[in-house]
Design an enzyme around this catalytic site. Structure first.
Site, PDB file in Angstrom:
ATOM      1  N   LYS A 343       0.819  -1.190   0.000  1.00  0.00           N
ATOM      2  CA  LYS A 343       0.000   0.000   0.000  1.00  0.00           C
ATOM      3  C   LYS A 343       0.864   1.254   0.000  1.00  0.00           C
ATOM      4  CE  LYS A 343      -3.114  -2.494   3.037  1.00  0.00           C
ATOM      5  NZ  LYS A 343      -3.080  -3.007   4.400  1.00  0.00           N
ATOM      6  N   GLY A 344       2.184   1.065   0.266  1.00  0.00           N
ATOM      7  CA  GLY A 344       3.067   2.206   0.477  1.00  0.00           C
ATOM      8  C   GLY A 344       3.097   3.222  -0.651  1.00  0.00           C
ATOM      9  N   GLU A 396       7.479   2.526  -7.160  1.00  0.00           N
ATOM     10  CA  GLU A 396       7.712   2.062  -5.793  1.00  0.00           C
ATOM     11  C   GLU A 396       7.849   3.247  -4.846  1.00  0.00           C
ATOM     12  OE1 GLU A 396       7.370  -0.084  -3.687  1.00  0.00           O
ATOM     13  OE2 GLU A 396       8.719  -1.787  -3.827  1.00  0.00           O
ATOM     14  N   ASP A 397       7.494   3.023  -3.590  1.00  0.00           N
ATOM     15  CA  ASP A 397       7.702   4.043  -2.578  1.00  0.00           C
ATOM     16  C   ASP A 397       9.187   4.114  -2.207  1.00  0.00           C
ATOM     17  OD1 ASP A 397       7.596   1.515  -1.511  1.00  0.00           O
ATOM     18  OD2 ASP A 397       6.236   2.008   0.132  1.00  0.00           O
ATOM     19  N   ASP A 400      14.857  -0.722  -1.024  1.00  0.00           N
ATOM     20  CA  ASP A 400      15.776  -0.915   0.085  1.00  0.00           C
ATOM     21  C   ASP A 400      16.795  -2.001  -0.305  1.00  0.00           C
ATOM     22  OD1 ASP A 400      16.676  -0.546   2.685  1.00  0.00           O
ATOM     23  OD2 ASP A 400      15.313  -2.026   3.515  1.00  0.00           O
ATOM     24  N   PHE A 449      15.137   4.413   9.072  1.00  0.00           N
ATOM     25  CA  PHE A 449      13.785   3.954   8.757  1.00  0.00           C
ATOM     26  C   PHE A 449      12.870   5.161   8.660  1.00  0.00           C
ATOM     27  CE2 PHE A 449       9.712   1.953   9.186  1.00  0.00           C
ATOM     28  CZ  PHE A 449       9.884   0.765   8.491  1.00  0.00           C
ATOM     29  N   VAL A 450      12.151   5.253   7.545  1.00  0.00           N
ATOM     30  CA  VAL A 450      11.317   6.446   7.343  1.00  0.00           C
ATOM     31  C   VAL A 450       9.835   6.091   7.247  1.00  0.00           C
ATOM     32  CG1 VAL A 450      13.106   7.854   6.270  1.00  0.00           C
ATOM     33  CG2 VAL A 450      11.735   6.322   4.858  1.00  0.00           C
ATOM     34  N   ASP A 456       4.839   3.185   5.992  1.00  0.00           N
ATOM     35  CA  ASP A 456       4.300   2.849   7.311  1.00  0.00           C
ATOM     36  C   ASP A 456       5.334   2.163   8.202  1.00  0.00           C
ATOM     37  OD1 ASP A 456       4.408   0.367   5.823  1.00  0.00           O
ATOM     38  OD2 ASP A 456       3.209  -0.491   7.451  1.00  0.00           O
ATOM     39  N   ARG A 462       1.106   6.285   7.727  1.00  0.00           N
ATOM     40  CA  ARG A 462       1.021   6.478   6.279  1.00  0.00           C
ATOM     41  C   ARG A 462       0.434   7.848   5.906  1.00  0.00           C
ATOM     42  NH1 ARG A 462       1.939   1.485   3.767  1.00  0.00           N
ATOM     43  NH2 ARG A 462       1.059  -0.334   4.805  1.00  0.00           N
TER      44      ARG A 462
HETATM   45  P1  IMP Z   1      13.119  -4.173  -0.245  1.00  0.00           P
HETATM   46  O1  IMP Z   1      12.495  -5.404  -0.789  1.00  0.00           O
HETATM   47  O2  IMP Z   1      14.116  -4.472   0.847  1.00  0.00           O
HETATM   48  O3  IMP Z   1      13.710  -3.297  -1.309  1.00  0.00           O
HETATM   49  O4  IMP Z   1      11.974  -3.392   0.518  1.00  0.00           O
HETATM   50  C1  IMP Z   1      11.086  -2.590  -0.126  1.00  0.00           C
HETATM   51  C2  IMP Z   1       9.801  -2.488   0.632  1.00  0.00           C
HETATM   52  O5  IMP Z   1       9.992  -2.466   2.040  1.00  0.00           O
HETATM   53  C3  IMP Z   1       9.152  -1.188   0.290  1.00  0.00           C
HETATM   54  O6  IMP Z   1       8.225  -1.370  -0.753  1.00  0.00           O
HETATM   55  C4  IMP Z   1       8.472  -0.777   1.572  1.00  0.00           C
HETATM   56  O7  IMP Z   1       7.172  -1.309   1.597  1.00  0.00           O
HETATM   57  C5  IMP Z   1       9.268  -1.427   2.661  1.00  0.00           C
HETATM   58  N1  IMP Z   1      10.210  -0.481   3.287  1.00  0.00           N
HETATM   59  C6  IMP Z   1      11.545  -0.475   3.136  1.00  0.00           C
HETATM   60  N2  IMP Z   1      12.123   0.500   3.860  1.00  0.00           N
HETATM   61  C7  IMP Z   1      11.120   1.162   4.479  1.00  0.00           C
HETATM   62  C8  IMP Z   1      11.082   2.289   5.360  1.00  0.00           C
HETATM   63  O8  IMP Z   1      12.098   2.920   5.708  1.00  0.00           O
HETATM   64  N3  IMP Z   1       9.855   2.648   5.807  1.00  0.00           N
HETATM   65  C9  IMP Z   1       8.715   1.995   5.444  1.00  0.00           C
HETATM   66  N4  IMP Z   1       8.721   0.950   4.617  1.00  0.00           N
HETATM   67  C10 IMP Z   1       9.890   0.525   4.133  1.00  0.00           C
HETATM   68 MG    MG Z   2       6.056  -1.600  -0.537  1.00  0.00          MG
END
Ligand code: IMP
Ligand code: MG
Length: 473
Positions: A343-344, A396-397, A400, A449-450, A456, A462
């Site tokens: 939902k981000g 994407e939001d 990471d 962490f944001v 969220d 959110r």
């Molecule tokens: P990844 O698979 O490690 O790249 O993670 C990506 C997903 O993790 C994003 O789509 C977010 O939903 C969540 N995410 C990663 N970092 C944060 C953060 O700092 N705050 C909130 N959600 C996050």
């Molecule tokens: Mg996400």
């Protein structure tokens, strides 16, 4: 002939005794390898398990082989004595010059000359190998071959028993969640997990990779870092290798002073092996990795609230408009499909599309999140309409580790879009594991962490109109 029969009789006795001693799979296989080497009068022996999905061979037990030899790199089952996988015995008379040997230079340096390998069967399928190694070349008599096959069959029984034990353990753990009728999982040839992790966090990391269906091998390679005359005086064995990402990962959950020593080793490795990609994950990195699932060591931490504002509403809006202008220019004359992950991405996608001056269609996907419960990533909600032949922009939001995107992009690419690009509001590059290409990036952020503007923590924050740093007590 009679003497070898007598020796083999003793060897078999020892192996069966070890098999009945109630040891772990690894220790049983070590004992089998030792009895094997002694009775065949060779220098070393090892038992390998084939991961049919990954196509790699993993050592389950060994005797008489150096760490350098055992961890000479990932053993690709298709390249290393492939005929054994067809069910036949393979004999290598001179390992350093044999094309079927995957790392001949290590065989040479470790004085491995002769290799014989027999398939380990489960029913009609080959699930592993039993290999013996000698410093001198030799021939295999039919009695030797028969013995090798018999011991390989014993390994097959050991594997099956261990697999059954693991299966029972899983069933007892998850007895509450019986599988739904009609959704029986595909049963692999063997689901045996041979890895014994040195540390809990390594097991957790392996679970996380399993969730995202990212292949991993545990400690497949030792890197010599310093030499002392003929011998290696300093060696480094990273915890994981992720073949698809061509990345080694060293997890360290240790104290800071030990991390400094680790860092030095990693730096040395980079110096000596510039082509090797390696990431060091500290305890903090690892906690951060799990915290976004509201889970792991950070999951239990008390959240104090939102600390400093990282990007204000105005800053975000300005940046979003500029991204939209770039996209509108790059795709001029075309129409695009924007795909977001719930939902981000809600806030970002809705603002972004309002500033794009092209015909735009939008679609959403929802994917399951890691819960450490042995599940694998699942698409909970797929696209409404076909993207075949379309210009797709994945929105994407935040990116990471890149594991989510890595998975989703592979899924989207399989639907044959005309083009596929990625637009993310935030990029936390310092934590990247999967090297996904980002075409449009709003802001690059540091290791914090944001929350806010759609992002969220455990479902909250959110609705904040800005992006802020989450602070913890
Ligand atoms: P990844 O698979 O490690 O790249 O993670 C990506 C997903 O993790 C994003 O789509 C977010 O939903 C969540 N995410 C990663 N970092 C944060 C953060 O700092 N705050 C909130 N959600 C996050
Ligand atoms: Mg996400």
């Amino acid at each position: 002939m009679s003497t070898s029969r007598a020796r083999y009789g003793v060897g078999l006795q020892q192996m069966v005794a070890a098999a009945n001693a109630g040891l772990t799979l690894r220790r049983t296989c070590n004992a089998v390898a030792k009895a094997m080497a002694k009775s065949m009068d060779v220098n070393g022996c090892r038992v390998l398990l084939l991961d049919a999905k990954k196509g790699y061979l993993t050592t389950v037990g060994a005797f008489g082989l150096s760490d350098l030899y055992l961890r000479k790199g990932p053993l690709d089952a298709r390249k290393s004595l492939p005929e054994v996988l067809q069910g036949t015995i393979a004999v290598v008379a001179h390992a350093p010059t044999d094309v079927r040997v995957q790392h001949p230079e290590v065989a040479e340096s470790q004085h491995v000359v002769f290799i014989a390998a027999a398939p380990v069967f489960k029913g009609k399928d080959v699930v592993g190998e039993l290999r013996v190694y000698s410093k001198e070349t030799r021939t295999l008599s039919s009695i030797d071959e028969e013995f090798l096959r018999t011991c390989a069959n014993l390994c097959g029984v050991l594997f099956e028993r261990a697999e059954l034990a693991q299966f029972q353990e899983r069933v007892t753990q998850s007895s509450a969640t019986a599988p739904l009728a009609g959704s029986a999982p595909q049963v692999p040839i063997t689901s045996l997990r041979p890895t014994e992790f040195a540390h809990e966090s390594e097991a957790e990391f392996a679970h996380l990779l399993d969730f995202y269906q990212i292949e991993w091998l545990y400690e497949p390679r030792s890197f010599p870092l310093a030499w002392n005359g003929d011998g290696v005086s300093l060696m480094f064995t990273p915890d994981f290798y992720l073949p698809e990402l061509d990345l080694y990962v060293e997890l360290t959950t240790m104290k800071q002073d030990l991390i400094t020593a680790k860092n030095r080793k990693v730096r040395k490795l980079r110096e000596k092996y510039p082509d090797i990609n390696i990431r060091l994950l500290t305890r903090k990195d690892f906690a951060g990795l799990l915290s976004k699932y509201g889970y792991g060591p950070f999951g239990a931490a008390k959240v104090e609230g939102v600390g400093p504002v990282l990007y204000s509403q105005t800053q975000i809006q300005r940046r979003v408009r500029s991204l939209a202008r770039r996209i509108s220019r790059d795709y001029v004359g075309k129409r695009v499909v924007m795909v977001g992950i719930l939902k981000g991405v809600m806030c970002f996608m809705s603002d972004l599309m309002q500033h794009i001056s092209l015909p735009v269609r939008i679609d959403y996907m929802d994917i399951s999140h890691y819960g450490g419960d042995g599940e694998v990533v699942r698409i909970r909600r797929d696209l409404d309409s076909s993207i075949a032949g379309e210009h797709v922009i994945m929105v994407e939001d935040i990116v990471d580790t890149g594991m989510t995107l890595n998975y989703v992009l592979a899924h989207l690419a399989a639907h044959k879009p005309e083009s596929l690009k990625v637009c993310t509001l935030l990029d936390r590059r310092v934590r990247r594991l999967a090297n996904v290409k980002l075409d449009y990036v709003g802001f690059e952020i540091q290791d914090e962490f944001v929350v806010g503007y759609g992002l969220d923590y455990k479902g909250e924050y959110r609705n904040l109109p800005f992006i802020g740093v989450l602070t913890q007590k």
